[in-house]
Design a protein around this motif. Structure first.
Motif, PDB file in Angstrom:
ATOM      1  N   ILE A   1      11.388 -20.056  27.934  1.00 40.65           N
ATOM      2  CA  ILE A   1      11.996 -19.700  26.480  1.00 40.65           C
ATOM      3  C   ILE A   1      12.815 -18.387  26.547  1.00 40.65           C
ATOM      4  CG2 ILE A   1      10.274 -18.764  24.814  1.00 40.65           C
ATOM      5  CD1 ILE A   1      12.477 -21.923  24.217  1.00 40.65           C
ATOM      6  N   SER A   2      12.153 -17.290  27.280  1.00 36.75           N
ATOM      7  CA  SER A   2      12.934 -16.142  27.229  1.00 36.75           C
ATOM      8  C   SER A   2      14.293 -16.251  28.020  1.00 36.75           C
ATOM      9  CB  SER A   2      12.017 -15.197  27.607  1.00 36.75           C
ATOM     10  OG  SER A   2      10.887 -15.303  27.303  1.00 36.75           O
ATOM     11  N   GLY A   3      14.517 -17.196  28.573  1.00 40.79           N
ATOM     12  CA  GLY A   3      15.936 -17.369  29.624  1.00 40.79           C
ATOM     13  C   GLY A   3      15.700 -16.617  30.872  1.00 40.79           C
ATOM     14  N   VAL A   4      14.258 -16.689  31.683  1.00 44.73           N
ATOM     15  CA  VAL A   4      14.399 -16.242  32.941  1.00 44.73           C
ATOM     16  C   VAL A   4      14.672 -17.215  34.008  1.00 44.73           C
ATOM     17  CG1 VAL A   4      12.845 -15.065  34.482  1.00 44.73           C
ATOM     18  CG2 VAL A   4      12.638 -14.462  32.115  1.00 44.73           C
ATOM     19  N   PRO A   5      15.730 -16.877  34.734  1.00 46.91           N
ATOM     20  CA  PRO A   5      16.003 -17.672  35.886  1.00 46.91           C
ATOM     21  C   PRO A   5      15.011 -17.825  36.684  1.00 46.91           C
ATOM     22  CG  PRO A   5      17.245 -15.756  36.275  1.00 46.91           C
ATOM     23  CD  PRO A   5      16.577 -15.465  34.868  1.00 46.91           C
ATOM     24  N   PRO A   6      14.629 -19.089  37.233  1.00 48.06           N
ATOM     25  CA  PRO A   6      15.596 -20.261  37.238  1.00 48.06           C
ATOM     26  C   PRO A   6      15.022 -21.307  36.398  1.00 48.06           C
ATOM     27  CG  PRO A   6      13.833 -20.434  39.165  1.00 48.06           C
ATOM     28  CD  PRO A   6      13.464 -19.243  38.398  1.00 48.06           C
ATOM     29  N   LEU A   7      14.250 -21.115  35.327  1.00 40.79           N
ATOM     30  CA  LEU A   7      13.570 -21.792  34.323  1.00 40.79           C
ATOM     31  C   LEU A   7      14.917 -22.441  33.490  1.00 40.79           C
ATOM     32  CD1 LEU A   7      10.393 -19.900  34.080  1.00 40.79           C
ATOM     33  CD2 LEU A   7      10.701 -22.336  35.043  1.00 40.79           C
ATOM     34  N   ASN A   8      14.371 -23.665  32.697  1.00 39.14           N
ATOM     35  CA  ASN A   8      15.424 -24.219  31.878  1.00 39.14           C
ATOM     36  C   ASN A   8      15.999 -23.404  30.945  1.00 39.14           C
ATOM     37  OD1 ASN A   8      13.454 -24.203  30.146  1.00 39.14           O
ATOM     38  ND2 ASN A   8      13.037 -26.404  30.235  1.00 39.14           N
ATOM     39  N   GLY A   9      15.439 -22.639  30.244  1.00 42.65           N
ATOM     40  CA  GLY A   9      16.178 -21.754  29.120  1.00 42.65           C
ATOM     41  C   GLY A   9      17.132 -20.970  29.604  1.00 42.65           C
ATOM     42  N   PHE A  10      17.162 -20.494  30.854  1.00 39.45           N
ATOM     43  CA  PHE A  10      18.278 -19.537  31.239  1.00 39.45           C
ATOM     44  C   PHE A  10      19.359 -20.351  31.277  1.00 39.45           C
ATOM     45  CE2 PHE A  10      20.597 -18.470  35.206  1.00 39.45           C
ATOM     46  CZ  PHE A  10      21.162 -17.219  34.552  1.00 39.45           C
ATOM     47  N   TRP A  11      19.387 -21.668  31.788  1.00 34.32           N
ATOM     48  CA  TRP A  11      20.621 -22.437  31.993  1.00 34.32           C
ATOM     49  C   TRP A  11      21.299 -22.596  30.580  1.00 34.32           C
ATOM     50  CZ3 TRP A  11      21.960 -21.366  36.607  1.00 34.32           C
ATOM     51  CH2 TRP A  11      21.160 -21.459  37.724  1.00 34.32           C
ATOM     52  N   SER A  12      20.531 -23.094  29.735  1.00 33.27           N
ATOM     53  CA  SER A  12      20.992 -23.351  28.407  1.00 33.27           C
ATOM     54  C   SER A  12      21.385 -21.787  27.777  1.00 33.27           C
ATOM     55  CB  SER A  12      20.003 -24.088  27.460  1.00 33.27           C
ATOM     56  OG  SER A  12      18.959 -23.384  27.523  1.00 33.27           O
TER      57      SER A  12
END
Lengths: 221, 504
Positions: free
Chosen positions: B383-394
């Motif tokens: 959810i914090s947007g750390v690649p490569p997890l989903n929140g990063f891409w959005s």
């Protein structure tokens, strides 16, 4: 004839709104609410007559059943169970009346004199008395005023009812062509939301022994 | 037909659950799990059929599903299913321990299913007045779930929730009615309620009406979606309700309100640039305010709730940017936040279950299982947007969209908020899972040799709860992997929004 009766009804609606907010005997406020709902149903019937729109008679019936009978009955049931006198409001009564009256006069006067400029919808131009929108706006303001300044949870619930009445009233000018099915959906929502709110307030009273919203300040930050 | 099933099955299951559950406690909860699983299946089937054959409508065009509706319906029923499956062991234990009367369980499941049913109904309705009715119905169905524990705090939260959302959505009704009334002269009194018809004639509406109506809709439904400054109910309701309900509230109810805004507001973007700017500014304020307040929280669930407020801001900003990437990021983030935040709320439920508190400092004094820690950190990093997890891409899509639109300040606010989010959530994870328990002035080295007797791992977590969390965790990892099918679904949803903007 119809025109002058609309005038009297509008005046009465504003007076009843004030009474609902200021009358500290909750049973009295509920009766006033009931009276106002009947007035709204009457307005719908008058519109149905003068606009030759028989669908509005149906609106009158829905308003009468839901707001004239069901909601006051619910309010009575829960208020009788708890206690019939409002807890101390935030402002003293005279100041409250003065502020309320001033705000409402300004809003009413502004909407009334600017009615033709506020007519953003073609359907509003056909509104025969040019009064309804101003009345609805005034009641809306009284409703918000009641939500903001009253401490008693039941009074807040009555304020919510007042707000819903104002919106219901404005619908007849804004969109008299709403089909009955959608209207029933809207009214059902209103009745259920008031019912649930009362249910929660009654539970608050059962657990904390008070309906003063000043005591509902545990959750902060 | 599929859409009727989507609404009808959970409603039917709710009735069955309430009727049978009271007579035969054995089936309590099981019907709910089956019902929710079927709903999820129908939603996926609807998504598949919409992606293959385009938008479908039913019930005299009162119900209509395009890719966006089907995608949101799938997310709603997915989270609904996990929340209900998780509630089964969670509430079962509370009953065994005597915190909860067993008679209340059928009501809980019936309300949860009604809640899911109203939310899926919002996603497929094509009637602008019913949109109000159904969004209000989601509030009504969930109000009693928020007050479910009946404690003074829960009742206070329920009171605020019901009151603020009812008032807010009543304002939304005014907006819907104004927009409906402007459609009536062009398509008539009955057809004017159909959103797909409004899309067709929207370019004829008088500009002032559009502006007033849409702003009322954004503010009204926004109070339900938790935009600042209408968010006051949100942290209270999220922190006081049972954890599975928090997961549903944060994961999908906010999204459903946002869906309603996306569905209605985007129609009127062309020719009204101010609406987009309004959404971007509101989104930026919401995301920044939410995360700043989250910093101060000591309660895990309140912290997660404020973080939800902040993430809602991203989705709103994406919607306001109104280009392909903005919509793409908003839709994708909607899905990601639903999965991530529900999973985090379910984790908080496990912690509450094991330790009896959600205070982060208190939780830090106990030892927790490694699996739970891994799941929590994956959710927090996602959810914090750390690649490569989903929140990063959005989030990356939203940043790029902001750059494309030359909204540099919005880009700056979004990236800054993202860093703060990382700090807040990782700090929470560190406090709870990694920090060595404090032992006053005692020598730490001495303790490393000989573990404290009371610092042993608590009673083992129920397998059902951990399975639900682990399954969601797997979904989170998978949804960040740029799958073709996911991309296709989101792409089609964005096309549906762009199609609306272009006037049908």
């Amino acid at each position: 004839m119809a025109s002058s009766s609309v005038m009297y009804i509008s005046l009465l609606m504003i007076v009843t709104s004030f009474l609902m907010v200021e009358w500290r005997q909750l049973t009295g406020a509920i009766y006033t609410y009931q009276a106002q709902s009947v007035l709204i149903a009457l307005t719908f019937a008058l519109y149905a007559h003068s606009l030759h729109n028989p669908a509005l008679y149906f609106w009158a019936v829905t308003a009468l059943v839901s707001k004239g009978i069901l909601v006051p009955w619910l309010l009575r049931r829960y208020v009788d169970k708890v206690h019939p006198v409002e807890s101390e409001p935030m402002l003293n009564p005279i100041l409250s009346q003065v502020i309320g009256f001033t705000v409402v006069t300004v809003v009413f006067w502004w909407v009334f004199t600017n009615h033709d400029r506020l007519v953003v919808l073609p359907s509003l131009a056909g509104e025969p008395y040019r009064m309804n929108l101003a009345v609805a706006a005034a009641i809306l303001v009284i409703g918000f005023y009641s939500l903001l300044t009253r401490r008693d949870a039941f009074k807040v619930a009555i304020g919510l009812c007042l707000l819903e009445n104002a919106i219901h009233l404005s619908l007849v000018s804004l969109a008299p062509s709403i089909p009955e099915t959608a209207m029933i959906g809207v009214v059902t929502d209103v009745v259920i939301s008031v019912w649930l709110l009362l249910y929660i307030i009654a539970n608050v009273y059962r657990v904390t022994g008070s309906v003063d919203t000043f005591n509902l300040r545990n959750l902060r930050g | 037909m599929l859409m009727l099933w989507l609404i009808g099955v959970p409603a039917l299951a709710a009735i069955l659950e309430y009727a049978l559950g009271r007579r035969a406690p054995v089936v309590t909860g099981k019907i709910a799990i089956v019902g929710a699983a079927c709903t999820f299946g129908f939603a996926l089937d609807l998504l598949r059929s919409v992606l293959q054959h385009g938008a479908v409508s039913a019930a005299a065009n009162q119900l209509r599903a395009d890719a966006l509706s089907a995608l949101v319906a799938s997310v709603v029923s997915c989270v609904g299913f996990f929340a209900i499956a998780y509630a089964y062991p969670y509430l079962g234990r509370e009953v065994r321990e005597g915190h909860l009367a067993a008679e209340k369980l059928p009501a809980y499941y019936a309300l949860s299913l009604t809640f899911v049913s109203t939310m899926t109904a919002v996603t497929v309705t094509n009637n602008i007045i019913m949109m109000y009715v159904l969004v209000e119905a989601t509030t009504l169905a969930s109000a009693l779930l928020v007050t479910f524990y009946g404690t003074p705090k829960a009742l206070e939260a329920g009171y605020k929730y019901l009151l603020l959302c009812s008032v807010g959505i009543a304002i939304g009704l005014l907006g819907c009615v104004v927009l409906y009334a402007s459609a009536v002269p062009f398509v008539g009194g009955i057809k004017g309620m159909e959103i797909s018809e409004i899309v067709r004639v929207a370019h004829n509406f008088p500009p002032l009406t559009v502006l007033v109506g849409t702003l009322l809709v954004i503010i009204g439904f926004g109070s339900k979606a938790g935009f600042v400054p209408f968010h006051a109910w949100l942290p209270d309701a999220h922190s006081q309700s049972p954890s599975p309900v928090s997961a549903m509230l944060s994961g999908v109810t906010l999204k459903v309100a946002l869906y309603a805004i996306a569905r209605i507001a985007t129609i009127f973007y062309p020719g009204h640039g101010a609406l987009g700017i309004f959404c971007i500014v509101l989104g930026a304020v919401t995301m920044l305010f939410g995360i700043i307040v989250a910093f101060n929280q000591t309660d895990l669930k309140r912290m997660l709730a404020y973080s939800s407020v902040s993430q809602i801001g991203y989705i709103l900003m994406g919607l306001g940017l109104a280009n392909y990437l903005g919509f793409y990021g908003a839709t994708y983030h909607l899905l990601n936040h639903a999965l991530d935040k529900s999973m985090l709320f379910l984790c908080s439920g496990v912690l509450l279950y094991a330790c009896g508190t959600t205070n982060m400092d208190e939780l830090g004094k106990r030892k927790h299982s490694a699996l739970l820690a891994i799941c929590f950190f994956i959710g927090a990093l996602a959810i914090s947007g750390v690649p490569p997890l989903n929140g990063f891409w959005s989030k990356f899509a939203i940043y790029t969209a902001a750059a494309q639109a030359h909204m540099w300040w919005a880009l700056g606010v979004a990236m800054f908020t993202s860093m703060l989010t990382l700090a807040v959530l990782v700090r929470a994870g560190y406090t709870i899972f990694l920090q060595e328990p404090e032992h006053g002035s005692e020598d730490v080295a001495h303790l490393l040799d000989k573990p404290e007797p009371d610092a042993v791992v608590d009673a083992p977590y129920p397998a059902g709860m951990m399975a639900a969390i682990a399954a969601m965790c797997v979904l989170i990892v998978i949804s960040g992997m740029n799958l073709r099918v996911l991309h296709h679904a989101i792409d089609q949803s964005v096309q549906a929004l762009l199609h609306q903007m272009a006037g049908g």
